[in-house]
Design a protein around this motif. Structure first.
Motif: not given
Length: 171
Positions: A1, A3, A61-62, A64-67, A89, A91-93
Motif C-alpha cells: 500500500m 502511504w 512506511q514499515s 513490510s509496507g503494512d503501515s 503510525t 494502518s488500515e483495518q
C-alpha cells in the motif's frame, strides 16, 4: 500500500516539519533529560542513535509496507528552536484508517501547551487524510500526557498494552 507522506503543518506558535535525517543534529539536547524516560524506559539518544532511527523512519512506511510512518519535528515559530516531536503510525483495518499517535516535548518546553497544540494540529492533519480512529498508549502515571490526551478529546479505555493505558479518539 502507498502511504501519504507527512507535510508541513503550521499553528499559531509552532511549525511541524516532516522528519529529515538532518534533524538528528538538533534533537539530542531536546531529548537529553532522563525525566523523559521515566515512563517509557530507555535513555537519552545520541546524535548517531537518532541518525540511525531517522534513516529508518524517513522511509515513510514499515519494512513490510503494512503501515505508514508519519513523523514531525516541532519547532517554535518565535525562537525557531526545536522543542520535540509528534508521530503517528497509520494502518488500515477493515477498510478504515487507524493511527497510533505519540508526542514528546523537551522538559524545558513542557507546561506551555505546546504538546496539545502540536498533537492537535497533527490530529487535524490525520483527519484530513481520512484517519477515523486514533489511539495513544500512555503510562497510567504519566499525568501530563494523559492531560494532553484528555484536552484533545481522547477517552481512556479499559485496554492495557505493555503496561500502558490505551486512549482512543474517534471521528
Amino acid at each position: 500500500m502507498s502511504w501519504t507522506r507527512a507535510s508541513p503543518i503550521e499553528t499559531e506558535r509552532l511549525l511541524l516539519e516532516p522528519l529529515r535525517v538532518e534533524h538528528a543534529i538538533e534533537m539530542p539536547p531536546v531529548l537529553s533529560s532522563p525525566e523523559l524516560y521515566v515512563f517509557t524506559g530507555g535513555e537519552p539518544p545520541t546524535e548517531d542513535d537518532l541518525r540511525a532511527r531517522y534513516l529508518r523512519q524517513v522511509a515513510g512506511q514499515s519494512p513490510s509496507g503494512d503501515s505508514g510512518w508519519l513523523n514531525w519535528i516541532i519547532r517554535r515559530r518565535d525562537a525557531r528552536s526545536v522543542v520535540g516531536y509528534v508521530q503517528a503510525t497509520v494502518s488500515e483495518q477493515d477498510g478504515a484508517l487507524l493511527a497510533d499517535a505519540a508526542w514528546v516535548l523537551g522538559v524545558s518546553e513542557q507546561g506551555m501547551g505546546f504538546a496539545t497544540e502540536a498533537a492537535g494540529a497533527m490530529l487535524d492533519w490525520l483527519r484530513q487524510q481520512g484517519v477515523s480512529v486514533v489511539i495513544a498508549c500512555i503510562h497510567p502515571e504519566n499525568r501530563a500526557s494523559a492531560g494532553v490526551a484528555r484536552r484533545l478529546g481522547f477517552a481512556r479505555t479499559e485496554r492495557v498494552v505493555n503496561g500502558e493505558s490505551v486512549w482512543e479518539l474517534r471521528g
